[in-house]
Design an enzyme around this catalytic site. Sequence first.
Site, PDB file in Angstrom:
ATOM      1  N   GLY A 140     -31.973  -5.918  17.357  1.00  0.00           N
ATOM      2  CA  GLY A 140     -32.893  -4.670  17.008  1.00  0.00           C
ATOM      3  C   GLY A 140     -34.034  -4.635  17.819  1.00  0.00           C
ATOM      4  O   GLY A 140     -34.671  -5.395  18.133  1.00  0.00           O
ATOM      5  N   GLU A 180     -37.408 -17.220  23.996  1.00  0.00           N
ATOM      6  CA  GLU A 180     -37.099 -17.016  22.500  1.00  0.00           C
ATOM      7  C   GLU A 180     -36.301 -15.950  21.978  1.00  0.00           C
ATOM      8  O   GLU A 180     -35.305 -16.121  21.131  1.00  0.00           O
ATOM      9  CB  GLU A 180     -38.380 -17.000  21.775  1.00  0.00           C
ATOM     10  CG  GLU A 180     -38.377 -16.890  20.342  1.00  0.00           C
ATOM     11  CD  GLU A 180     -38.034 -18.314  19.524  1.00  0.00           C
ATOM     12  OE1 GLU A 180     -38.698 -19.137  19.705  1.00  0.00           O
ATOM     13  OE2 GLU A 180     -36.797 -18.149  19.113  1.00  0.00           O
ATOM     14  N   LYS A 182     -25.007 -17.543  23.619  1.00  0.00           N
ATOM     15  CA  LYS A 182     -26.084 -17.963  22.752  1.00  0.00           C
ATOM     16  C   LYS A 182     -25.822 -19.603  22.389  1.00  0.00           C
ATOM     17  O   LYS A 182     -26.690 -20.222  22.381  1.00  0.00           O
ATOM     18  CB  LYS A 182     -26.017 -17.051  21.541  1.00  0.00           C
ATOM     19  CG  LYS A 182     -26.684 -15.682  21.874  1.00  0.00           C
ATOM     20  CD  LYS A 182     -26.670 -14.919  20.622  1.00  0.00           C
ATOM     21  CE  LYS A 182     -26.942 -13.310  21.103  1.00  0.00           C
ATOM     22  NZ  LYS A 182     -26.436 -12.523  19.908  1.00  0.00           N
ATOM     23  N   GLY A 200     -23.039   2.708  15.858  1.00  0.00           N
ATOM     24  CA  GLY A 200     -23.819   1.827  16.637  1.00  0.00           C
ATOM     25  C   GLY A 200     -23.840   0.268  16.819  1.00  0.00           C
ATOM     26  O   GLY A 200     -24.688  -0.265  17.389  1.00  0.00           O
ATOM     27  N   VAL A 234     -31.831 -15.610  21.756  1.00  0.00           N
ATOM     28  CA  VAL A 234     -30.719 -16.167  20.804  1.00  0.00           C
ATOM     29  C   VAL A 234     -31.557 -15.720  19.572  1.00  0.00           C
ATOM     30  O   VAL A 234     -32.616 -15.996  19.304  1.00  0.00           O
ATOM     31  CB  VAL A 234     -30.564 -17.846  20.811  1.00  0.00           C
ATOM     32  CG1 VAL A 234     -29.616 -18.085  19.622  1.00  0.00           C
ATOM     33  CG2 VAL A 234     -29.939 -18.185  22.298  1.00  0.00           C
ATOM     34  N   VAL A 288     -55.218 -14.690  20.956  1.00  0.00           N
ATOM     35  CA  VAL A 288     -55.112 -15.319  22.543  1.00  0.00           C
ATOM     36  C   VAL A 288     -56.716 -15.685  22.963  1.00  0.00           C
ATOM     37  O   VAL A 288     -56.673 -16.416  23.836  1.00  0.00           O
ATOM     38  CB  VAL A 288     -54.676 -14.067  23.445  1.00  0.00           C
ATOM     39  CG1 VAL A 288     -54.652 -14.349  24.833  1.00  0.00           C
ATOM     40  CG2 VAL A 288     -53.027 -14.007  23.067  1.00  0.00           C
ATOM     41  N   LYS A 329     -29.750 -13.300  27.303  1.00  0.00           N
ATOM     42  CA  LYS A 329     -28.753 -14.276  27.176  1.00  0.00           C
ATOM     43  C   LYS A 329     -27.860 -14.650  28.226  1.00  0.00           C
ATOM     44  O   LYS A 329     -27.731 -15.932  28.606  1.00  0.00           O
ATOM     45  CB  LYS A 329     -28.390 -14.178  25.893  1.00  0.00           C
ATOM     46  CG  LYS A 329     -27.289 -13.175  25.746  1.00  0.00           C
ATOM     47  CD  LYS A 329     -26.910 -13.027  24.445  1.00  0.00           C
ATOM     48  CE  LYS A 329     -25.987 -11.529  24.552  1.00  0.00           C
ATOM     49  NZ  LYS A 329     -27.048 -10.511  24.503  1.00  0.00           N
TER      50      LYS A 329
END
Lengths: 430, 430
Positions: free
Chosen positions: B301, B128, B204, B186, B131, B33, B104
């Site tokens: 995740g 980003e 999505k 889960g 989806v 950056v 989403k």
Amino acid sequence: MSAIHIALLGMGTVGTGVVKILSNHAPNIEKKVGAPVIIKKILVRNPNKTRDIATDAQIVTNFDEILTDPDIKVVVEIMGGEFPAKDYMLAALNAGKHVITANKDVVAKHGRELFEAAEENHTDFLFEASVGGGIPIIRPLKQCLAANKISDIMGIVNGTTNYMLTKMTNEKMDYGDVLAEAQSKGYAEADPTADVGGYDAARKIAILASIGFGARITLDDVYVEGITNITIEDIEYARELGYVIKLLAVAKQDEHGINVRVHPAFLPNTHPLAAVNDVYNAIFIKGDAVGETMFYGRGAGELPTASAVTADIIDVARDIRHNVSSRILCTCFEQKPIYPVNKTESPYYIRLLVEDKPGVLAAIAGAFGAQQVSLHSVIQKRKVGSATELVLITYRVSDESIRLAMNTLLGMSIVSKIGNVIRVEAEQIS
Amino acid sequence: MSAIHIALLGMGTVGTGVVKILSNHAPNIEKKVGAPVIIKKILVRNPNKTRDIATDAQIVTNFDEILTDPDIKVVVEIMGGEFPAKDYMLAALNAGKHVITANKDVVAKHGRELFEAAEENHTDFLFEASVGGGIPIIRPLKQCLAANKISDIMGIVNGTTNYMLTKMTNEKMDYGDVLAEAQSKGYAEADPTADVGGYDAARKIAILASIGFGARITLDDVYVEGITNITIEDIEYARELGYVIKLLAVAKQDEHGINVRVHPAFLPNTHPLAAVNDVYNAIFIKGDAVGETMFYGRGAGELPTASAVTADIIDVARDIRHNVSSRILCTCFEQKPIYPVNKTESPYYIRLLVEDKPGVLAAIAGAFGAQQVSLHSVIQKRKVGSATELVLITYRVSDESIRLAMNTLLGMSIVSKIGNVIRVEAEQIS
């Protein structure tokens, strides 16, 4: 806003594709950029050659007409070859022009010099089309995976050899026949060395590894082995064992440093890359946050490559429109050790021709054992004339140990031939 | 340069991942950056909850503490849910802050409002992670494929249902058992409707179709069918015929306009998406220049999703560092007709239970013929009690004709049950 003027260096296959796309998609591209993008000049060698496509651009034969034209803000190098392409790009950057290239040779060999010139001159230097043709891979690796420590890059990045290996696998054709066919279809060059020798793939993995690992990897750092020794027997054994043979470009980063190589490999059928066939390419990347990802598509061709080049043109045009440049600089700022291939480890597939008599297997197992090479399995055994073919899969072992074991075997009277030695990738045999 | 301060809304799974990545990769991110990126404040509901991870950020419970803090230039929304997430984002954009989201629901329903607010306020709005979790897909579609007219987007974008269908296929488990297992692991919620009903995938594909086709597609435009009717019999027949059953999110653009839908489909084994198993996601895109491409990886995740969110953070931070914003605006500038699912065409798989007596097949073929549905093959026939199971694959036909043919069949005394009707995608039967 006023138009953004660009110049193309070269009007071959990819150049023609870029002209087509910029013309066919002009209204959309203008909307995305916020200004029209106009090809003002195209550098060609022979201005009298008949071309497939009409263009309003001025055809020039002297690069200086582009270099000294203050209207031209972006130079798109699609002429190929190392020189004069590299000199033209450097001159353009030093003249404050943005440069886009599809040239893997130049990026892999002279990347550092070009990046430094871009940084000094506050210009963009983009090269999405240099790896994987139309597949979005440079930008995703630089931007989308920027938050990851990348550990593995594994790619099928040469379409010619993937086409050949797919044909050998699916149609049981042998290497010579499939090469001749690929040449007749125009997939392989008359001198196919760059493809079948693995050198094209080596340039591409050097570029990917540099970006992925944030360190400067050049072509000289890449170990290269081609597909010329792959036989139909190896492919058949691979199939029986649940593998496919692919020419893999591999870059790994671990506690020892970085290792980069190109070689044929046994890949488990279940691996995402195993289903990548024909002229398709794919790049598989493992990062500490994202896990496993893969990018798949056409690695070459007029329009796929032009798709990537034009994406770079749109990106640079957006930068010009917003008066910004060098937003994403070279990220190869780290010095990392590169370790040689003989320190790399993997399981190996070994095919041997041995005498057919009692005690042979014990003697061979002993020779491997002496080099700390453990055999996972001795899978096949079939008669070839008066000898027997033995197919072995080892446990994970270093390249160095395999080379030593092979030397020992070559000195044994019961071993008449080492048929092949091929790495097994992406497989846990331990 | 001085640090770039950001705030997180939410400190659940993804938030924890973002905190980890920004902390573990701080030196690298700072280099990329050109300035350190610091989480100044995190909005949580319960400040007393014990958390896995330490952070120097100030924990706040009132969004105004973030909104009115002039140091905070970037608001990262990872709280999920439609409200108040959408209101917070809108307020942040209107306060001139850049907004990043993984949400989403909000992007699919309120995208237009948020994009317009971003444009008015000259701020970035990036999503980003909304989806495909960690898979780079929004940025590649917006930037790398910007030179293409996209005709097809086909995705496996819901990990829960892909896990369930993979289990059913590989382990011959039936729907109920596999759902119970997914819930116990889960992977599926106690109320699994959003996943198994196809609604998550619908959000999505609405987002992907909007970007890919440059038109505003909202959730209401998407036809949705879930996997609740898929049986182990259908999966077995698919296997016998060389297919796998996947929950596909499909968006097509052709001469009639745009069609967007989510439904289970027969997909040929050879298709790149067919090998996408378990919780993995992949998005297959066809463009006029690039040809066929595919993007593969983990669709959910903590760390994969945080990888995508952090990539957006790095991108916005680079924009702040270079004093630029809105470089890439909303590209949904076209009005295009959306046509309903009953006008879409594909081959169909149909499983029927019929009486086992002479003339039945002729009567059924006649009923199909009356609706202009031609049968490509009548593949299987087995006894189920006193009836016979018939499996048919039709030629390409409209959804409308299939519905009419099914109505006719339901009225025939020889048809005791319509077992299932499933589209066949990516297959040329004609």
